[in-house]
Design an enzyme around this catalytic site. Sequence first.
Site: not given
Ligand code: MN
Length: 394
Positions: A104, A107, A109, A113, A152, A174
């Site tokens: 993943r 990134h 945000h 999370e 992360h 997402e």
């Molecule tokens: Mn995330």
Amino acid sequence: MKIQTNNKKRQITKNGNGNPEPIAGNRGASILGPRNVPIERQNPDSLIAPTTDAGTVPNFKWPFALSHNRVLSGGWARETTTRELPISTEIAGVNMRLKPGGIRELHWHKESEWGYVIKGSCRVSLFDEEGRLFIDDVSAGDLWYFPSGLPHSIQALEDGVEFLLVFDSGDFSENETFLICDWFAHTPREVLAKNFGVDKSAFDALPTDIGHSRYMFAGKVPPSLSEDAPPPPAKQSRQSYTWHMLAQEPTKAPGGSVRITDSRNFSVSKTIAAARIEVEPGAIRELHWHPNADEWQYYLSGQGRMSVFASGGKSRTFDYQAGDVGYVPRDMGHYVENTGDEPLIFLALFRSDHYADVSLAQWMGVLPPELVKAHLNVDDKFIARLPKNEPLVR
Ligand code: MN
Ligand code: MN
């Protein structure tokens, strides 16, 4: 003809084809027109509701199976947000799968999370605002919490991984996270060269799919944690952002058990409180409500039903099975009953630093008995049975 469904307490009328019909006693009639039988079978309390249901109540159910699935080289991801389930303003969820080595993309945000590993294992890392890196491996039953704004990573280990992500805003998406490749793609090359103190040619080999769409891509399974992590201790975070939820000793009650993880035991988890609840076949998570936050549920296994009392004479019953999301706005009374033959296991998430609930039975048990009797015409035998200490599952 009446035959029993999976729920031994409920009788659903079926026609000659074995399809359920909205008929109960003298009420109802068979369906003559087009119909979607598998969905009707999964939702018997929508097809023909208990007579205690009343009024217009918002939708409190969304199966991840109906969410758009984003499928890329590293795996897939599907989300349940206010776009899918409009009532879910406090929490959004993502169900993600990464194949072995799948990454993943790096990134961050604005939402915090919370992650729960459903199957497999993965390596997660978090970079904090003091310049320290936290890195750890997690597997089924483990969770993580990444505070808002901190960057992360998630990478699947050799067995691949599937996990649930929960965010402390229902509007999260997402598809709108800050991605490292997206930023590189939208920064002039000469600025990148100046920033990193290198020649522009250093970026000639940037991936051709660099930009917004990289997101989850195939990768090589990383080496062991000790080989992969930076040398301790200077750059290692002192704080743990992961937690072994299944290793917690559950609180047991007749009919099931519960594990609660919030900031009181997992200190970094400041905006998400979690309960993992198991209800045995035929048992019920008792009538209660939550005074501090909406409840966002994810059903891990089994099947059950929940009636939500919405005040003002309104109530509606929903049926759930593994992979579904349930929702209960703050203060609305509800129960969760196991209607299947195997344990019903679900996660209940709250946008709060602590888990809290109010038990109807316990409240009634500590009130002056005459006050309770004046409302409900119950006898002394009933009053004597009321608990003084709340059993979470009974
Ligand atoms: Mn995330
Ligand atoms: Mn609840």
